[in-house]
Enzyme design. Sequence first.
Site, PDB file in Angstrom:
ATOM      1  N   SER A   1      49.207  41.056  28.779  1.00 63.26           N
ATOM      2  CA  SER A   1      47.860  42.465  28.148  1.00 63.26           C
ATOM      3  C   SER A   1      48.170  43.052  26.909  1.00 63.26           C
ATOM      4  CB  SER A   1      48.478  43.626  29.128  1.00 63.26           C
ATOM      5  OG  SER A   1      47.750  44.018  29.936  1.00 63.26           O
TER       6      SER A   1
ATOM      7  N   ASP B   1      43.812  42.137  27.532  1.00 65.32           N
ATOM      8  CA  ASP B   1      43.464  41.350  28.311  1.00 65.32           C
ATOM      9  C   ASP B   1      41.983  42.181  29.312  1.00 65.32           C
ATOM     10  OD1 ASP B   1      44.832  43.286  29.433  1.00 65.32           O
ATOM     11  OD2 ASP B   1      45.885  42.290  31.336  1.00 65.32           O
TER      12      ASP B   1
END
Length: 452
Positions: free
Chosen positions: A108, A249
């Site tokens: 992420s 992401d």
Amino acid sequence: MARRYFGTDGIRGKVGEGPITPEFVLRLGYAAGKVLAGADRWAKTGTRPTVLIGKDTRVSGYMLEAALEAGFSAAGVDVMLAGPMPTPGIAYLTRALRLAAGVVISASHNPYYDNGIKFFSADGNKLPDEVEAQIEEQLDQPLACAASEQLGKARRLDDAAGRYIEFCKSTFPAAFDLRGLKLVVDCAHGAAYDVAPHVFHELGADVIPIGVAPNGFNINDGVGATAPDALVRAVRANHADLGIALDGDADRLQVVDAAGRLYNGDELLYILVKDRIATEGKVEGAVGTLMTNMAVEVALQEAGVKFVRAAVGDRYVLEQLREHGWQLGAEGSGHILSLDRHSTGDGIVSALLVLAAMKRSDKTLAELLGGVTLFPQKLINVRMKPDADWKGSDVIRRAIAKAEDALNGRGRVLIRASGTEPVLRVMVEAENVADAVQYAESIASAVKQATA
């Protein structure tokens, strides 16, 4: 039983250190494959399950993708490879293609040297706790490769990007387009570097893309939702109408208006709830987190909207939304959930919801926020040893009590451990900046003293 590997957002860590090693990830793929293959849906029909694997742009993604693929194949599970793809894109494609599961290789918003693995179930939701527990139990079993005739096969999903682009566009009202809008889109050199600019361009916007040159090492590096200064500069330099920053992401976003003013997830939640009230007449409730600014809670309640705080983490926001039967929830970090649009947080879809609210009302973000002024917050991240007993510290307890006594109900103190890294987050909310900073720093100092 406490989970050993799965945190609030899958399994995450520094590449090359447990558990993010090729050996462990291969075993993880095998364990997950065995659990999936044993599910009733596949066991009863005798068919072979298929999983979809996507990743962001970290250099380690190649290695971990190969390890996962090998593990699934050894368990007799077929694999489809999507390549670089936003996390919510994998969730959507897993559901749309009726697959057994989706897997995302990403850490992420973390730096390139970290990576992680997260799973989605067949319906595009994060795996239930009990399934994660089954996978952890299976990890304790020896890896026994399936017979040659039962090994899984792998293939590329060549049209993954196009499918996801069309899905994102379908969430934007057909009566509107983005013609005449100059839009800066910061993709954080991450998973959305290709798809996000196409979505907004195909809806008519004049797109100025930044953060779209990944090299394996620059994901989230000075760009994206966690470094919005780059977006602010680009919006001002290009005299853009709006800027949108995604993270590595693309499951979260930050938005910047033409004046360079940044809007976080708390403010965007308020804007989306008010837009939903304007279009549907009523919103029963919305979900935030323990970190959600008090000003947003008060403003929503004044609008007749119930507000519930979940634990920090989008999975907990999702749990509360389902429990109450509501649609809208968010974290201040930019994870926004709109369950009538997608099963998970989606930065691109959330940006389109914000743009639709602006189009419908013909108002700026500042006008849509309607004078709601956030209470000052000070957040300090204190690194500590993973096994530090901060909850049992009298030093920390005294510092918290002193701050709460001084705030006297006109603010909040929140201390929580991160679910993804060895960090204790100290947040103080107060009526003025000075108090928020003073008490956050005093508590952070106590944490450092107690966990040294």
